[in-house]
Scaffold this motif. Structure first.
Motif, PDB file in Angstrom:
ATOM      1  N   GLY A 126       0.794  -1.207   0.000  1.00  0.00           N
ATOM      2  CA  GLY A 126       0.000   0.000   0.000  1.00  0.00           C
ATOM      3  C   GLY A 126       0.832   1.265   0.000  1.00  0.00           C
ATOM      4  N   CYS A 127       0.125   2.390   0.037  1.00  0.00           N
ATOM      5  CA  CYS A 127       0.748   3.716   0.089  1.00  0.00           C
ATOM      6  C   CYS A 127       0.675   4.195   1.543  1.00  0.00           C
ATOM      7  CB  CYS A 127      -0.018   4.665  -0.838  1.00  0.00           C
ATOM      8  SG  CYS A 127       0.525   6.390  -0.774  1.00  0.00           S
ATOM      9  N   PHE A 128       1.836   4.584   2.102  1.00  0.00           N
ATOM     10  CA  PHE A 128       1.875   4.948   3.522  1.00  0.00           C
ATOM     11  C   PHE A 128       2.503   6.321   3.734  1.00  0.00           C
ATOM     12  CE2 PHE A 128       1.707   0.357   3.323  1.00  0.00           C
ATOM     13  CZ  PHE A 128       0.809   0.027   4.324  1.00  0.00           C
ATOM     14  N   GLU A 129       2.031   6.981   4.766  1.00  0.00           N
ATOM     15  CA  GLU A 129       2.578   8.286   5.138  1.00  0.00           C
ATOM     16  C   GLU A 129       3.947   8.076   5.798  1.00  0.00           C
ATOM     17  OE1 GLU A 129       0.881  12.295   7.258  1.00  0.00           O
ATOM     18  OE2 GLU A 129       0.445  10.373   8.221  1.00  0.00           O
ATOM     19  N   ASP A 130       4.920   8.903   5.419  1.00  0.00           N
ATOM     20  CA  ASP A 130       6.266   8.784   5.975  1.00  0.00           C
ATOM     21  C   ASP A 130       6.608  10.057   6.756  1.00  0.00           C
ATOM     22  OD1 ASP A 130       8.633   7.546   6.532  1.00  0.00           O
ATOM     23  OD2 ASP A 130       9.525   7.822   4.549  1.00  0.00           O
ATOM     24  N   SER A 131       7.761  10.017   7.441  1.00  0.00           N
ATOM     25  CA  SER A 131       8.215  11.174   8.223  1.00  0.00           C
ATOM     26  C   SER A 131       9.738  11.137   8.262  1.00  0.00           C
ATOM     27  CB  SER A 131       7.655  11.106   9.644  1.00  0.00           C
ATOM     28  OG  SER A 131       8.249  10.033  10.355  1.00  0.00           O
ATOM     29  N   HIS A 132      10.327  12.087   9.006  1.00  0.00           N
ATOM     30  CA  HIS A 132      11.783  12.114   9.124  1.00  0.00           C
ATOM     31  C   HIS A 132      12.336  10.882   9.847  1.00  0.00           C
ATOM     32  CE1 HIS A 132      12.348  16.080   7.453  1.00  0.00           C
ATOM     33  NE2 HIS A 132      11.331  16.539   8.192  1.00  0.00           N
ATOM     34  N   TYR A 133      11.463  10.102  10.471  1.00  0.00           N
ATOM     35  CA  TYR A 133      11.910   8.892  11.154  1.00  0.00           C
ATOM     36  C   TYR A 133      11.932   7.684  10.203  1.00  0.00           C
ATOM     37  CZ  TYR A 133      11.188  11.711  15.329  1.00  0.00           C
ATOM     38  OH  TYR A 133      11.252  12.714  16.280  1.00  0.00           O
ATOM     39  N   TYR A 134      11.338   7.839   9.049  1.00  0.00           N
ATOM     40  CA  TYR A 134      11.304   6.829   7.990  1.00  0.00           C
ATOM     41  C   TYR A 134      10.673   5.505   8.430  1.00  0.00           C
ATOM     42  CZ  TYR A 134      14.458  10.042   5.607  1.00  0.00           C
ATOM     43  OH  TYR A 134      15.024  11.157   5.037  1.00  0.00           O
ATOM     44  N   VAL A 135       9.753   5.059   7.620  1.00  0.00           N
ATOM     45  CA  VAL A 135       9.033   3.813   7.888  1.00  0.00           C
ATOM     46  C   VAL A 135       9.965   2.605   7.769  1.00  0.00           C
ATOM     47  CG1 VAL A 135       7.158   2.313   7.093  1.00  0.00           C
ATOM     48  CG2 VAL A 135       6.837   4.801   7.127  1.00  0.00           C
ATOM     49  N   LEU A 136      10.854   2.608   6.755  1.00  0.00           N
ATOM     50  CA  LEU A 136      11.807   1.514   6.562  1.00  0.00           C
ATOM     51  C   LEU A 136      13.198   1.994   6.960  1.00  0.00           C
ATOM     52  CD1 LEU A 136      10.566   0.014   3.155  1.00  0.00           C
ATOM     53  CD2 LEU A 136       9.980  -0.686   5.480  1.00  0.00           C
ATOM     54  N   GLY A 175       5.724   6.489  -5.331  1.00  0.00           N
ATOM     55  CA  GLY A 175       5.327   7.223  -4.138  1.00  0.00           C
ATOM     56  C   GLY A 175       5.085   8.697  -4.387  1.00  0.00           C
ATOM     57  N   GLY A 176       5.465   9.516  -3.378  1.00  0.00           N
ATOM     58  CA  GLY A 176       5.288  10.963  -3.469  1.00  0.00           C
ATOM     59  C   GLY A 176       6.072  11.624  -2.354  1.00  0.00           C
ATOM     60  N   SER A 177       5.808  12.899  -2.121  1.00  0.00           N
ATOM     61  CA  SER A 177       6.505  13.624  -1.057  1.00  0.00           C
ATOM     62  C   SER A 177       6.009  13.120   0.297  1.00  0.00           C
ATOM     63  CB  SER A 177       6.240  15.127  -1.211  1.00  0.00           C
ATOM     64  OG  SER A 177       6.861  15.849  -0.172  1.00  0.00           O
ATOM     65  N   TRP A 178       6.903  12.488   1.047  1.00  0.00           N
ATOM     66  CA  TRP A 178       6.580  11.853   2.317  1.00  0.00           C
ATOM     67  C   TRP A 178       5.453  10.827   2.160  1.00  0.00           C
ATOM     68  CZ3 TRP A 178      10.503  12.328   5.247  1.00  0.00           C
ATOM     69  CH2 TRP A 178      11.235  13.523   5.285  1.00  0.00           C
ATOM     70  N   ARG A 179       5.418  10.237   0.992  1.00  0.00           N
ATOM     71  CA  ARG A 179       4.465   9.183   0.689  1.00  0.00           C
ATOM     72  C   ARG A 179       5.251   7.992   0.138  1.00  0.00           C
ATOM     73  NH1 ARG A 179       2.172  12.432   3.266  1.00  0.00           N
ATOM     74  NH2 ARG A 179       0.168  13.450   2.842  1.00  0.00           N
ATOM     75  N   MET A 180       5.214   6.852   0.849  1.00  0.00           N
ATOM     76  CA  MET A 180       6.022   5.702   0.461  1.00  0.00           C
ATOM     77  C   MET A 180       5.146   4.544  -0.015  1.00  0.00           C
ATOM     78  SD  MET A 180       8.904   3.552   2.632  1.00  0.00           S
ATOM     79  CE  MET A 180       9.838   5.026   3.069  1.00  0.00           C
ATOM     80  N   LEU A 181       5.460   4.081  -1.207  1.00  0.00           N
ATOM     81  CA  LEU A 181       4.796   2.909  -1.769  1.00  0.00           C
ATOM     82  C   LEU A 181       5.608   1.692  -1.342  1.00  0.00           C
ATOM     83  CD1 LEU A 181       2.301   2.688  -3.634  1.00  0.00           C
ATOM     84  CD2 LEU A 181       3.861   2.617  -5.589  1.00  0.00           C
ATOM     85  N   ILE A 182       5.024   0.837  -0.526  1.00  0.00           N
ATOM     86  CA  ILE A 182       5.781  -0.261   0.090  1.00  0.00           C
ATOM     87  C   ILE A 182       5.364  -1.618  -0.482  1.00  0.00           C
ATOM     88  CG2 ILE A 182       6.338  -1.446   2.250  1.00  0.00           C
ATOM     89  CD1 ILE A 182       6.021   1.155   3.717  1.00  0.00           C
ATOM     90  N   PHE A 183       6.379  -2.444  -0.773  1.00  0.00           N
ATOM     91  CA  PHE A 183       6.174  -3.789  -1.316  1.00  0.00           C
ATOM     92  C   PHE A 183       6.862  -4.810  -0.417  1.00  0.00           C
ATOM     93  CE2 PHE A 183       6.018  -0.840  -4.801  1.00  0.00           C
ATOM     94  CZ  PHE A 183       5.063  -1.334  -5.674  1.00  0.00           C
ATOM     95  N   SER A 184       6.323  -6.034  -0.395  1.00  0.00           N
ATOM     96  CA  SER A 184       7.049  -7.136   0.237  1.00  0.00           C
ATOM     97  C   SER A 184       7.758  -7.897  -0.869  1.00  0.00           C
ATOM     98  CB  SER A 184       6.095  -8.059   0.987  1.00  0.00           C
ATOM     99  OG  SER A 184       5.183  -8.685   0.104  1.00  0.00           O
ATOM    100  N   SER A 185       9.016  -8.248  -0.610  1.00  0.00           N
ATOM    101  CA  SER A 185       9.805  -8.910  -1.642  1.00  0.00           C
ATOM    102  C   SER A 185      10.053 -10.378  -1.320  1.00  0.00           C
ATOM    103  CB  SER A 185      11.137  -8.199  -1.823  1.00  0.00           C
ATOM    104  OG  SER A 185      11.825  -8.092  -0.598  1.00  0.00           O
TER     105      SER A 185
END
Length: 291
Positions: free
Chosen positions: A204-214, A281-291
């Motif tokens: 999905g598409c997730f909101e990100d921040s300076h702490y980074y989701v990954l 993705g986008g600005s502070w928007r991360m498109l996340i996949f499982s590999s």
């Protein structure tokens, strides 16, 4: 079907070779104009524009099961296969007509060659009998194809067809066949083995921040996308996830940190850097996949 009948009646009316047929009108069953068995099943070619000459040549060779005629290039191809027994082999081919021996007009088949029972290595000469024109002719090993199983060692007799198989992890492109021709050469190989595209699961598409989701990243890639980012993460270690952000950024990780908020997919639709066919993705928007 009506188009086929009209076209064949036109052929029979204007070709000089058709005089014997015109006295006994019969219809030929042909594939739609623009079809053939491709290049991989041809054992002999002849220069002609004539439908009847092409069929007559096929009748004289017991090995021949069908013909492909390109009247624009004046090329008649005699084939070792037919679309009657192998319908999946028929492919769209501009300016080409395919005809199977089983469907040739009966008047053409009513000749001495049908009673002689010549073997595949011969050519029927009517009252002269079966002439061994193909005996002793052969081809060496089939051409090799990158990322396909090794070609077997030759020699192989005229009419032998080799079927290529790609290595695991590669997909086949184009017809995987080549046939030994009477001139001792294999038909042109158009077959390719292309690396299988990895299959990733979009989370999905997730909101990100300076702490980074990954946890690993951002890694800026000149050309970004699913395959590129996944490959980049593979070079860094073993990761469960990868993420795409703001077009050029690639992230890797084993956990999704900070309990990120999922957003609509439309907020992650920025084109990838150097790869506009994918979204990154986008600005502070991360498109996340499982590999």
């Amino acid at each position: 079907m009506v188009f086929h009948i009209i076209y064949l009646m036109w052929v029979l009316a204007f070709l000089p070779e058709c005089r014997c047929l015109c006295s006994k009108p019969e219809l030929m069953n042909v594939s739609p104009k623009g079809s053939s068995l491709g290049l991989g099943h041809t054992f002999k070619t002849f220069p002609t524009q004539s439908v009847l000459v092409c069929m007559d040549l096929c009748i004289s060779y017991p090995m021949c099961r069908s013909v492909d005629l390109n009247r624009e290039k004046s090329v008649c191809r005699l084939q070792v296969k037919s679309s009657v027994t192998d319908p999946d082999l028929l492919v769209a081919t501009p300016n080409t007509i395919h005809m199977d021996k089983e469907d040739f007009p009966k008047i053409l088949l009513d000749n001495a060659c049908q009673t002689l029972s010549c073997d595949n290595m011969t050519m029927c000469k009517g009252n002269t009998g079966c002439i061994p024109v193909l005996d002793g002719r052969s081809c060496g090993s089939p051409p090799s194809v990158s990322n396909a199983a090794a070609s077997p060692a030759g020699p192989f007799p005229v009419g032998h067809t080799h079927n290529y198989t790609c290595h695991v992890g590669y997909d086949s492109l184009h017809e995987p066949y080549t046939t030994c021709q009477e001139n001792g050469k294999w038909t042109d190989v158009v077959f390719l083995c292309q690396r299988t595209s990895p299959k990733y699961t979009l989370l999905g598409c997730f909101e990100d921040s300076h702490y980074y989701v990954l946890e690993s990243g951002p890694h800026s890639l000149l050309i970004n996308g699913q395959r590129q980012c996944a490959s980049h993460c593979d070079t860094l270690g073993s990761y469960r996830y990868f993420g795409l952000q703001v077009g050029s950024q690639c992230f890797c990780g084993n956990i999704m940190r900070n309990n990120p908020r999922e957003l609509p997919a439309t907020e992650c639709n920025q084109p990838c850097n150097g790869n506009s066919g994918e979204e990154c993705g986008g600005s502070w928007r991360m498109l996340i996949f499982s590999s």
